[in-house]
Design an enzyme around this catalytic site. Structure first.
Site, PDB file in Angstrom:
ATOM      1  N   SER A 140     105.136 -13.104-124.902  1.00 41.06           N
ATOM      2  CA  SER A 140     105.349 -14.480-124.477  1.00 41.06           C
ATOM      3  C   SER A 140     105.212 -15.470-125.620  1.00 41.06           C
ATOM      4  CB  SER A 140     104.330 -14.837-123.380  1.00 41.06           C
ATOM      5  OG  SER A 140     104.318 -16.215-123.111  1.00 41.06           O
ATOM      6  N   GLU A 142     103.750 -18.116-125.335  1.00 42.93           N
ATOM      7  CA  GLU A 142     102.406 -18.692-125.218  1.00 42.93           C
ATOM      8  C   GLU A 142     101.455 -18.108-126.260  1.00 42.93           C
ATOM      9  OE1 GLU A 142     101.021 -21.101-123.385  1.00 42.93           O
ATOM     10  OE2 GLU A 142     102.877 -21.661-122.363  1.00 42.93           O
ATOM     11  N   TYR A 163      95.837 -16.521-120.696  1.00 38.36           N
ATOM     12  CA  TYR A 163      97.102 -15.799-120.604  1.00 38.36           C
ATOM     13  C   TYR A 163      97.659 -15.499-121.990  1.00 38.36           C
ATOM     14  CZ  TYR A 163     102.097 -15.021-119.832  1.00 38.36           C
ATOM     15  OH  TYR A 163     103.363 -14.505-119.856  1.00 38.36           O
ATOM     16  N   GLU A 295      96.001 -27.705-124.013  1.00 39.41           N
ATOM     17  CA  GLU A 295      97.453 -27.792-123.852  1.00 39.41           C
ATOM     18  C   GLU A 295      98.183 -27.213-125.054  1.00 39.41           C
ATOM     19  OE1 GLU A 295     100.430 -27.668-122.326  1.00 39.41           O
ATOM     20  OE2 GLU A 295      99.665 -29.279-121.055  1.00 39.41           O
TER      21      GLU A 295
END
Length: 346
Positions: A140, A142, A163, A295
């Site tokens: 990912s 992320e 995650y 964030e």
């Protein structure tokens, strides 16, 4: 341009974890269309969760023997090894995970176990079973977290969520098994990819459903968190094609899959509401509960390597994606309302 080596697919067998999810359902369609027999893993529960694949599982043109579902879980390495010995797949696609970033802050241990250790269990199951197969690991964007864009295969990982941390663990476990044991294992580092099959708690689908409901007079407000987050949104059916192409190469490697086009959540709102002739500012409200404790400001991918080596390139960008999703949710809502009226009339 060097292109992927695409060996004949008819007669091949694949295992897909997470087959009932967005990506799993599109990948199953793709592989069945190429002549594969597909074995999908689903978790045992008290309710059915196969809506995304019912149309192919029940399709009379798709013989049942070519799509087989198994109750199995990434928490059970023994069951995974037994299934691999039974099926002996040519390819394994690991799409199973706890995949919601915001939820991972509320359930970090579960996320680490399934998303991180679950991948290691699957890798070890492949090794223990002795089955010669090729593994695709769903990594990912992320993982990049706070690393500045554009992000590519050499960008350092700096995850900003449980995650992202779990996915980074899974990524390096895949690389380690490739290098230590000679496994054909690849990582697809996919940036955000959406579709009408996206889960309803993910921001793009939350927006497209709200547009359909607001236009129909069933809803007036939509509550969201950070509208300034920058993402690279692509179309999921195109991204599963890249997954398959990675496993057709002569050598295993890792690839970023992205559009290279940036947009804020606000940009996506404007595109989606614009499809219905609505002004998003009249309907969208801020709610702090949807913000993450930490964030990720900007994720924008550089997919040059995938374009050069896989012959893959995105076609749908975020504005067209928003239109596809709003139109699909509008049709779905109309069908639901029509069905409700029929039931009342009876």
């Amino acid at each position: 341009m060097e292109t992927t080596q695409t060996a004949p697919s008819a007669g091949k067998t694949a295992v897909i974890t997470g087959i009932t999810g967005q990506d799993g359902s599109y990948l199953a369609e793709l592989l069945l269309g190429k002549g594969y027999t597909v074995h999908g893993l689903i978790r045992r529960s008290s309710s059915f969760n196969t809506e995304r694949i019912d149309h192919i599982y029940q399709d009379p043109q798709t013989p049942g023997r070519r799509l087989v579902l198994h109750h199995a879980d990434l928490s059970d390495g023994v069951a995974l090894a037994n299934l691999l010995r039974e099926v002996r797949p040519d390819e394994v696609y690991n799409l199973g995970a706890q995949s919601h970033v915001r939820v991972s802050f509320d359930a970090p241990l579960y996320t680490g176990d399934i998303t991180g250790l679950g991948t290691l269990r699957l890798l070890e199951a492949i090794r223990a079973s002795g089955v010669e197969t090729r593994l695709y690991q769903a990594s990912s964007s992320e993982m990049f977290g706070s690393s500045p864009p554009p992000q590519h295969e050499g960008t350092p990982f700096r995850p900003r969520s449980p995650y992202g941390c779990a996915k980074a663990y899974a990524y390096w476990s895949t690389v380690n098994h490739r290098e230590a044991y000679g496994m054909f294992a690849v990582n697809g580092i996919l940036f955000n990819h959406e579709s009408p099959r996206r889960g309803e708690t993910f921001v793009t689908r939350k927006i497209s459903r709200a547009v359909a409901r607001i236009r129909a007079g069933l809803q007036d407000e939509l509550f969201l968190g950070n509208l300034d987050a920058v993402r690279d949104w692509g179309y999921a059916p195109e991204y599963v094609e890249a997954m398959w192409r990675m496993l057709q190469r002569d050598e295993p490697d890792d690839y970023v899959v992205a559009t290279g086009t940036s947009a804020t959540v606000r940009d996506f709102l404007e595109a989606a509401f614009g499809c219905a002739g609505l002004d998003w500012r009249r309907h969208v409200r801020f709610d702090a509960k949807y913000q993450r404790p930490s964030e990720v400001d900007a994720l924008i991918g550089d997919a040059s390597k995938a374009e050069d080596l896989l012959g893959w390139a995105p076609r749908v960008r975020y504005r067209a994606l928003a239109e596809i999703m709003v139109e699909a949710d509008t049709r779905q809502l109309a069908d639901e309302l029509s069905g409700a009226r029929v039931r009342v009339d009876r």
